[in-house]
Each structure stands twice: as C-alpha cells, then as structure tokens.
Design an enzyme around this catalytic site. Sequence first.
Site, PDB file in Angstrom:
ATOM      1  CG  HIS A 100      -0.220   0.049   2.524  1.00 56.20           C
ATOM      2  ND1 HIS A 100       0.343   1.191   3.039  1.00 56.20           N
ATOM      3  CD2 HIS A 100       0.055  -0.931   3.411  1.00 56.20           C
ATOM      4  CE1 HIS A 100       0.923   0.930   4.195  1.00 56.20           C
ATOM      5  NE2 HIS A 100       0.769  -0.367   4.443  1.00 56.20           N
ATOM      6  CD  GLU A 136       1.980  -5.638   7.971  1.00 53.70           C
ATOM      7  OE1 GLU A 136       2.203  -6.863   7.849  1.00 53.70           O
ATOM      8  OE2 GLU A 136       2.677  -4.771   7.403  1.00 53.70           O
TER       9      GLU A 136
END
Length: 189
Positions: A11, A84
């Site tokens: 990202h 994550e």
Amino acid sequence: MQFPKIWLLRHGQTEWNAEHRIQGQLESPLTPLGIEHARRQAGLIAPVLARKPACFASPLGRAQQTADIALRGAPFVTDPRLAEAYAGVFQGLTLQDVAQRFPQIHGANPRNLDLFCEAPGGEGYASFHGRILDFMQALTGPTVVVAHGLLGQVMRGIICGLPRDRMAALPNGQGCVYVLENGAETVLE
C-alpha cells in the site's frame, strides 16, 4: 516449493507511516504521497492487468484504497490472510513510544518484522508466516497481491528461500511492484 508468479504491491504511504506509528491491523488513510504511490503502481501494473490475472487485496483500508487506485477498477478478492501482522499492544504507538515503554523488546528486535511479531498480545511470527504461506499455497495461477510491508517481506522471503533474519532486512518500497517468480524477486519502479 514452486508458486505461481506473483506481482506484489505494498500500500501507499499512510498518515501513520509518516508518523512512524505502528498500524498493524488498525486503520490509517493514505497521504497525498501514498495516493501518488498507488498511481505510480497503476502505471507499472497496467500491462500485467491486461492479461487478467487473479487479483487479491488485504481487507485493511489502506490496501483497499491502494487496490482501487492501482488496479484501476480491475476486480479483486479481499482475503483476510493478507492483513498485516497483528501487533498487539504496539498498535497505535509510535516506534519511539515502544522504545520507551518496552525497552527490552525494542532493544532485542531492531527490525520491524521482528519487533511487531514480538509484541505482547500480538499474532507472533509463526502464525503470521503460516497464514501467508497458506494463502500462497492456494494460488492456482499468476496473481496480483495488494497488501502490506511486513507481509510482503515474509511473502518475498518465502519465494526467495530466505531465513527470517534476511526477510526482516528486505526493503519495504512503496510505489513499486515486486515481481516474485522462480525463487527470485525483481522490482518494477
């Protein structure tokens, strides 16, 4: 172990990345620079998307926002295994906060992958590695993945056959695409 070709996008920069604040599985929006990172990835990944590979993204907002920009409307599947690392009590703290409040853990784990995986109440490395490997073993063909820095270090390390300490030392570029194939990685920038 052989895996299909993977194009991995981390990202773009988030507000918390800019503050050196640990996100883990908490949310923080992309900064203007982060949006530019995703736009740069869109240009890099466009020729790949023309081949209609499977596309997957983390369920976390920063990866979803990046996927919306970088994949330019190409459909993608959200997979919770791509979230994550869950960093327990460290989530929401800055790296400096962790150094002050948890000096022994911080001092013994100078790299973020190790630090986040040693967080009290966190996911831990074995679980994190296991869910990433489970995702990778389920792939059936060339795949685009939009996810996170630490997840990317582990995925790239699995492809390249690296031990944990070398995974933790891998760079975590934003605005690039990691191409993982045949036990090696190349970077599109």
